[in-house]
Design an enzyme around this catalytic site. Sequence first.
Site, mmCIF file in Angstrom:
data_model
loop_
_atom_site.group_PDB
_atom_site.id
_atom_site.type_symbol
_atom_site.label_atom_id
_atom_site.label_comp_id
_atom_site.label_asym_id
_atom_site.label_seq_id
_atom_site.Cartn_x
_atom_site.Cartn_y
_atom_site.Cartn_z
ATOM 1 N N GLU A 107 4.196 80.043 -47.790
ATOM 2 C CA GLU A 107 3.341 80.968 -47.061
ATOM 3 C C GLU A 107 1.961 80.324 -46.985
ATOM 4 O OE1 GLU A 107 2.966 84.839 -48.851
ATOM 5 O OE2 GLU A 107 1.488 85.431 -47.362
ATOM 6 N N ARG A 164 11.468 78.877 -61.675
ATOM 7 C CA ARG A 164 10.231 78.267 -61.220
ATOM 8 C C ARG A 164 9.650 77.382 -62.319
ATOM 9 N NH1 ARG A 164 7.265 81.887 -58.441
ATOM 10 N NH2 ARG A 164 5.233 81.041 -58.888
ATOM 11 N N LYS A 189 -1.140 81.287 -56.426
ATOM 12 C CA LYS A 189 -2.135 81.025 -55.397
ATOM 13 C C LYS A 189 -3.240 82.073 -55.424
ATOM 14 C CE LYS A 189 1.112 80.365 -52.271
ATOM 15 N NZ LYS A 189 1.792 80.207 -50.991
#
Length: 570
Positions: free
Chosen positions: A43, A269, A279
């Site tokens: 994204e 992850r 982020k």
Amino acid sequence: MEEVKNTEASTERPLNFIEKIIEDDLANGRVKDNTIVTRFPPEPNGYLHIGHIKSICLNFGLAEKYNGICHLRLDDTNPAKEDMEYIDSIKEDIHWLGFDWKEHEYYASDYYDQLYNIAIELIKEGKAYVDSLSAEEMKEYRGTLTQPGKNSPDRDRPIEENLKLFMEMKEGKYPEGKYTLRAKIDMASPNINLRDPALYRIKYATHPRTGDKWCIYPMYDFTHPISDAIEGITHSICTLEFEDHRPAYDWATSIDGIEHTPHQYEFARLNINYCLMSKRRLLYLVQNGFVSGWDDPRMPTVSGIRRRGYSPEAMKDFVSRVGVAKVEGTVDYSLMEFCVREDLNKRAKRLMAVLDPLEIVIDNYPEDKVEYFDAVDNPEDPESKTHKIAFSKRVYIEKEDFMENPVKGYHRLFLGNEIRLKHAYYITAQSIDKDEDGNILRVHCTYDPESRGGQTPDGRKVKGTSHWVSADHALCAEVRQYDKLFKAEYPGGDTGNYLNDINPESLVVIEKAYIEKDAENAKVGDYLQFIRNGYYCVDSKDSTKEHMVFNRTVTLKDSWAKQKSKLGIK
Ligand code: ATP
Ligand code: MG
């Protein structure tokens, strides 16, 4: 914590669980045209971080390994937070890692028309409805993990009315939050993501690509699977937090008319201690000036580590050692630094730099004489070139390489002791000049002219060797000593306040360091070692010809620090 035992990067490692699935699918003819298609779907709401490197290496790596294709898909469905700057940085970072999506650059926003048409069809078939519940109410109606949800009063709105309202939503007739389009699935489903998930919301924001064309935007759980289906993705790989969304993924890809059925697989992850990899939090650090930008060399972003001097090869080695699994865990920061050192040891050019200078005057060396010694650029490389180092009457050594009152076991310079200046001569300390406050100004030494190149005819040995630079020939430059951005192993730990855990010594600036002249030739992207001080690189933003700036990439494996603490030296 230097406990990395597995020093060989395993080229012949066992297959990970995703490779096993792919090989099984290929062997059993379950893959169209026998070509696997993966995608990396960031994204564009921030810069990529080290966690993304794992996902990039996995998705592009699988495509490489199995002769498939990997798409880059910018998942741009949240115009309020997205930006062209982020899109450009994402592309630059992937290229830096050595991967290329070729012509396969896609955007979720490319599919807005198709998604809209699919939504219209769903409404017509009675499988979606326009809901007027507020976000609060919707949450309340959704139920909990242990309690089923309740149907919204709008759930049975007539199809015609749904169609009209949805089209009016698109035309901008309603404010944000007034209506939502929801899938009609099952409010009692044990999986909360199937309790009539939202498909569209109203949002007035200019989109980086579609501008003001839309004021309704599709939700992730609707957009992502359908984008995968449109692009013919065979293996849609994401992180474990999407495991609970898989039923919603499967619902979306089985909507009538969608031809291709991709499958979603989840892996753990990458988490690294002492690092934050969200982020949202990284953006906070940038916006509030805790760091100089997304590419601050302390940031765990791809642009940050690049500016810090990490190489793509080191990072690929790192993620390959971490491996791909289904169990969440935290990887030790020292494993990453270990990979960085391994890589730099092989490629870095060795130079001498004095970061905390003490002047040495060699009394019996002629005043204006200059000699040049040859130094091997990299002793690890059998084909290494050499470069010249100037030597003269005044040199600098590190302050810590001299002790006025040496502790027992100290082998470096002290009055009466002889040491070797690397590549040059043996010197013996004779006297000290002090200022009126008793601070050492300089140390006078004598040298043995017979010891040129660090050898003596009588073969005597000395225990200490110091690096040095000629005071009149050195490059004076700024050196930025970087360390971990956070001092806590788990920044924010129990309190969540990660700002308290910022390491105040994560950047120490040395305004005037002295580096051998050859450093003038160093360019952005070169890998350097300042002997005994660490690995360094030229700062890509602030370094100029007139004022060079070097960043510390990583310290050397610090045996001196250990020895110092053993000797009780601060
Ligand atoms: P963050 O939570 O840091 O903001 P994100 O997951 O929202 O990251 P995306 O841009 O959505 O970031 O991620 C793109 C891809 O990278 C996704 O497939 C995501 O699963 C993957 N990814 C993100 N963070 C990690 C990580 N720490 N380790 C491995 N893969 C990751
Ligand atoms: Mg995300």
